[in-house]
Write a protein that holds these residues in place. Structure first.
Motif, PDB file in Angstrom:
ATOM      1  N   GLN A  54      34.896  26.615  33.335  1.00  0.00           N
ATOM      2  CA  GLN A  54      36.208  26.795  32.703  1.00  0.00           C
ATOM      3  C   GLN A  54      36.815  28.130  33.142  1.00  0.00           C
ATOM      4  N   GLY A  55      37.316  28.128  34.377  1.00  0.00           N
ATOM      5  CA  GLY A  55      37.877  29.348  34.947  1.00  0.00           C
ATOM      6  C   GLY A  55      39.150  29.821  34.271  1.00  0.00           C
ATOM      7  N   PHE A  56      39.800  28.939  33.511  1.00  0.00           N
ATOM      8  CA  PHE A  56      41.049  29.339  32.861  1.00  0.00           C
ATOM      9  C   PHE A  56      40.807  30.386  31.766  1.00  0.00           C
ATOM     10  N   ARG A  57      39.532  30.602  31.412  1.00  0.00           N
ATOM     11  CA  ARG A  57      39.204  31.604  30.400  1.00  0.00           C
ATOM     12  C   ARG A  57      38.847  32.953  31.033  1.00  0.00           C
ATOM     13  N   GLN A  58      38.871  33.028  32.369  1.00  0.00           N
ATOM     14  CA  GLN A  58      38.571  34.303  33.026  1.00  0.00           C
ATOM     15  C   GLN A  58      39.687  35.320  32.778  1.00  0.00           C
ATOM     16  N   LYS A  59      39.305  36.573  32.748  1.00  0.00           N
ATOM     17  CA  LYS A  59      40.264  37.658  32.544  1.00  0.00           C
ATOM     18  C   LYS A  59      40.386  38.476  33.828  1.00  0.00           C
ATOM     19  N   GLU A  60      41.622  38.660  34.256  1.00  0.00           N
ATOM     20  CA  GLU A  60      41.876  39.403  35.489  1.00  0.00           C
ATOM     21  C   GLU A  60      41.467  40.867  35.315  1.00  0.00           C
ATOM     22  N   GLY A  61      40.822  41.386  36.354  1.00  0.00           N
ATOM     23  CA  GLY A  61      40.348  42.750  36.311  1.00  0.00           C
ATOM     24  C   GLY A  61      38.953  42.895  35.755  1.00  0.00           C
ATOM     25  N   ILE A  62      38.441  41.822  35.123  1.00  0.00           N
ATOM     26  CA  ILE A  62      37.072  41.830  34.597  1.00  0.00           C
ATOM     27  C   ILE A  62      36.238  40.761  35.285  1.00  0.00           C
ATOM     28  N   ASP A  63      36.730  39.496  35.209  1.00  0.00           N
ATOM     29  CA  ASP A  63      35.996  38.368  35.799  1.00  0.00           C
ATOM     30  C   ASP A  63      36.440  38.066  37.227  1.00  0.00           C
ATOM     31  N   PHE A  64      37.599  38.543  37.624  1.00  0.00           N
ATOM     32  CA  PHE A  64      38.065  38.299  38.992  1.00  0.00           C
ATOM     33  C   PHE A  64      39.107  39.339  39.350  1.00  0.00           C
ATOM     34  N   PHE A  65      39.331  39.505  40.651  1.00  0.00           N
ATOM     35  CA  PHE A  65      40.323  40.453  41.153  1.00  0.00           C
ATOM     36  C   PHE A  65      41.277  39.718  42.107  1.00  0.00           C
ATOM     37  N   ASP A  66      40.925  39.597  43.370  1.00  0.00           N
ATOM     38  CA  ASP A  66      41.775  38.901  44.340  1.00  0.00           C
ATOM     39  C   ASP A  66      41.400  37.429  44.385  1.00  0.00           C
ATOM     40  N   THR A  67      42.398  36.547  44.433  1.00  0.00           N
ATOM     41  CA  THR A  67      42.131  35.098  44.440  1.00  0.00           C
ATOM     42  C   THR A  67      42.765  34.376  45.623  1.00  0.00           C
TER      43      THR A  67
END
Length: 554
Positions: free
Chosen positions: A138-151
Motif C-alpha cells: 500500500q504505497g499510497f500510505r508512504q510519506k514523502e521525505g521519509i519513505d521515499f524521495f525521488d520517484t
C-alpha cells in the motif's frame, strides 16, 4: 353392413401387418461427416444428474467468472488450483530475491499493508493466456521525505516504438520480445520500510513480526525508479549505449554494422537485431542478469499487434477496439463513415453531468487507440475530452458516433514499408490538442502549431541521430504549412511589437531553419494531410487523410 365392414377392416389390418417386412429402409445421406471444432479455447463438460442437482455445474459451463478481488475470493473460486499455483510462484520469486526479512517493528515506526492483485491475462483472440498474481504494498500510505524521495522513472514513448518499427521495415531487422518477471523486485531499496506479512503466508509463531523490505516491491512509489536504475546499470556495463533523446533505448553495434537495439517499456522490451545471432546473444546476456520470459518474435506489445509481411510492418489494435466496442454495447451497431459530423457544434454543459465517470472512461479508451495507431480520430477525441468534467447527452451522442466509426474501420492499422533513407508509409508522430496560449489571428495560431511541430521534429532528429543504422548526415526534415502568411513569418527576420509575444517561438523556428534541421514548404489545404487534425471533414476527405497517414486494412 356392419359385419362386412368389420371383415374389411380386419383384412386391411392383415395386409398391413403382413407387408411390414417389405417396407424400404430410410434413405441415408452420402455426405461425408466432419467433426466440429470450436477452437482450442472451447471446453466440453459432461454433467450428470437432474437439473436441480446440477444447476451450479451447469452455470459453470456457460458463465465466465470475474477476477477475484481478494485472496479469500481466490481460495473460494472455481479456479482455485490455478490461483494457488500463480500465488505460490509469486511468493517463490519474492523469496528468491530476498525481498524482506522478518523483524520486530521498531518503536515509532508504522508498517504498511499489502494486498494480492489477481488477474487473468488474455490472448489477442480473447482466450485465457495465464493466471497472474502480484503482491502489492500500500504505497499510497508512504510519506514523502521519509519513505521515499525521488520517484521519476522514464518509459519509452509510443512514437519511439513506431519509429523503431519503421526502421525495422527499412532494414529488415529481426524483432523479438521479452518480458521481465517480477521486474520491480530487482531494484535495491535505500529507504527503511516495514510491511505486514502477506495474507495466506503469515509465519506460524511469528505473527507479531513484520517484513523489513530489502528490495523494491510493487506498489512502492520509488519501485519504478529503482528498477530502471538497476536495468540501466546492468545494460550499460555490457557495452550498450544510451540514447539521449529517449532514455529507454539502448544500442550496441560493432564496426561492421551488426548489432541490436533494446527498447524498454517498464518490464516489456523489444529487441531489434540485424540478424538472429545478435538477438540471441542479447537474450542470453539479459537472461543471465534477470529472470526473463522469452516470447520469441514480437506479436503484441502494449496491446498493439505487430505483423511483419512482405510489404513491411503493420501495427493495429483491432482486438482492443473490438473489446471496447463490446464493453460499451456497440459490437452490433451500424458503422458510419466519419468520426464526427462536420456540422456538429459541441457546447459546454451548464447543468448537471450525465454519467460523468463512465464518460471519462470511454474517452480514456478512445484516447489509447488514438495515441497508439489511430490518428484519424485524434481531432474528435481531443474535442470530446474537453467535456469530461461535465458531459451531457449531446456529448454522449458524439462519443457514440466515434464508436460507430471504429466499428467500420476496426481493421485499420499503420503500415511501414521499407525504402532507403526515408520513412515511407505510416505516420510516426501526431497530435491534435487545444493551444495553451491566446493568439490574435489565424497566422499566429498556425505559427504556434508550427513551433510545436518543430520541437517534435527536432526530438525525432536527435533520436535517429544516435541510431547507427540511420545514414549520416541526416537530411533536412520538411514541415508543410497551408498558410502563406505563416510561411512568410517563419523566414522573416523582422521583429516588431505586433508579434513580440511570438518572439521565443519565432527565434526557435528561425534557428531550426538556419541550422538545416527543418525547412518550411507551402502546401494547398486540399493536399494537407494534417487537415483532419484540426476540424471535422467529409467522408471522402477523411478517407483520403487516413490513407495519406498510412492507415490501411490489415
Amino acid at each position: 353392413m356392419i359385419h362386412q365392414s368389420s371383415n374389411k377392416s380386419a383384412t386391411q389390418a392383415e395386409d398391413v401387418s403382413g407387408g411390414a417386412s417389405s417396407v424400404p429402409e430410410p434413405r441415408k445421406s452420402t455426405r461425408a461427416r466432419k467433426a466440429k471444432s470450436f477452437g482450442s479455447g472451447f471446453q466440453l463438460y459432461l454433467v450428470e444428474g437432474t437439473r436441480n442437482e446440477t444447476i451450479s455445474q451447469h452455470q459453470y459451463c456457460f458463465n465466465i467468472e470475474e477476477d477475484p478481488k481478494t485472496f479469500s475470493e481466490a481460495m473460494a473460486s472455481r479456479d482455485v488450483y490455478f490461483w494457488k499455483e500463480t500465488i505460490h510462484d509469486e511468493i517463490d520469486s519474492i523469496m528468491h530475491y530476498n525481498t524482506w526479512v522478518l523483524v520486530d517493528l521498531p518503536p515509532g515506526c508504522k508498517e504498511l499493508g499489502c494486498k494480492w492483485i489477481l488477474k487473468r491475462k488474455m490472448k489477442v483472440d480473447g482466450t485465457i493466456d495465464k493466471y497472474k498474481a502480484r503482491l502489492v504494498i500500500q504505497g499510497f500510505r508512504q510519506k514523502e521525505g521519509i519513505d521515499f524521495f525521488d520517484t521519476y522513472a522514464p518509459v519509452a514513448r509510443i512514437s519511439t516504438i513506431r519509429l523503431l518499427l519503421a526502421l525495422a521495415a527499412i532494414h529488415n531487422l529481426v524483432i523479438h520480445q521479452m518480458d521481465v518477471k517480477t521486474a520491480f523486485l530487482n531494484g535495491d531499496l535505500d529507504e527503511e520500510i516495514y510491511m505486514k506479512q502477506p495474507e495466506g503466508f503469515v509465519m506460524h509463531g511469528n505473527e507479531h513480526k513484520v517484513c523489513k523490505l530489502k528490495k523494491s516491491l510493487y506498489g512502492l512509489k520509488q519501485a519504478p525508479k529503482q528498477w530502471h536504475q538497476k536495468f540501466d546499470e546492468v545494460v550499460l556495463s555490457n557495452g550498450f549505449a544510451l540514447n539521449q533523446a529517449d532514455k529507454c533505448v539502448y544500442s550496441k553495434f560493432d564496426t561492421s554494422g551488426k548489432g541490436v537495439m533494446i527498447c524498454l517499456y517498464v518490464d516489456d522490451m523489444l529487441i531489434f537485431g540485424t540478424d538472429l545471432e545478435e538477438v540471441d546473444k542479447t537474450k542470453k546476456f539479459l537472461s543471465s542478469s534477470f529472470d526473463i520470459k522469452d516470447m520469441g518474435e514480437a506479436e503484441v506489445i502494449l496491446g498493439i499487434r505487430i505483423r511483419k509481411g512482405n510489404n513491411g510492418i503493420s501495427i493495429s489494435q483491432s482486438h482492443y477496439i473490438e473489446k471496447i466496442l463490446k464493453k460499451y454495447n456497440f459490437e452490433n451497431c451500424s458503422p458510419v463513415s466519419t468520426p464526427i459530423d462536420p456540422s456538429l457544434k459541441l457546447l459546454p454543459n451548464k447543468g448537471s453531468p450525465v454519467s460523468q465517470l463512465e464518460y471519462s472512461r470511454a474517452i480514456g479508451c478512445l484516447m489509447y487507440a488514438m495515441i497508439s495507431t489511430r490518428p484519424d480520430i485524434a481531432y474528435v477525441v481531443g474535442r470530446l475530452s474537453r467535456y469530461t468534467s461535465n458531459p451531457i447527452s449531446h456529448h454522449w451522442q458524439a462519443v457514440s458516433r466515434v464508436f460507430k466509426y471504429l466499428k467500420g474501420t476496426m481493421n485499420y492499422g499503420l503500415t511501414y514499408s521499407g525504402y532507403p533513407s526515408v520513412l515511407e508509409g505510416g505516420a510516426i508522430s501526431w497530435a491534435s490538442k487545444k493551444q495553451t496560449c491566446i493568439t490574435n489571428s489565424t497566422m499566429e495560431s498556425e505559427f504556434v502549431a508550427m513551433s510545436a511541430a518543430g520541437k517534435e521534429v527536432e526530438w525525432l532528429r536527435n533520436l535517429i541521430y544516435e541510431i547507427t543504422l540511420w545514414p549520416k548526415p541526416i537530411s533536412t526534415i520538411s514541415i508543410r504549412c497551408d498558410s502563406a502568411a505563416t510561411l512568410a513569418k517563419a523566414y522573416s527576420q523582422v521583429y516588431n511589437g505586433k508579434s513580440r509575444h511570438l518572439g521565443v517561438r519565432h527565434s526557435m523556428i528561425r534557428e531550426l531553419i538556419m541550422t538545416g534541421v527543418i525547412s518550411v514548404e507551402f502546401v494547398r489545404t486540399q493536399l494537407n494531410l494534417a487537415d483532419h487534425l484540426t476540424k471535422g471533414l467529409a467522408r471522402d476527405l477523411v478517407h483520403k487523410a487516413a490513407v495519406g497517414m498510412g492507415l490501411k486494412s490489415t
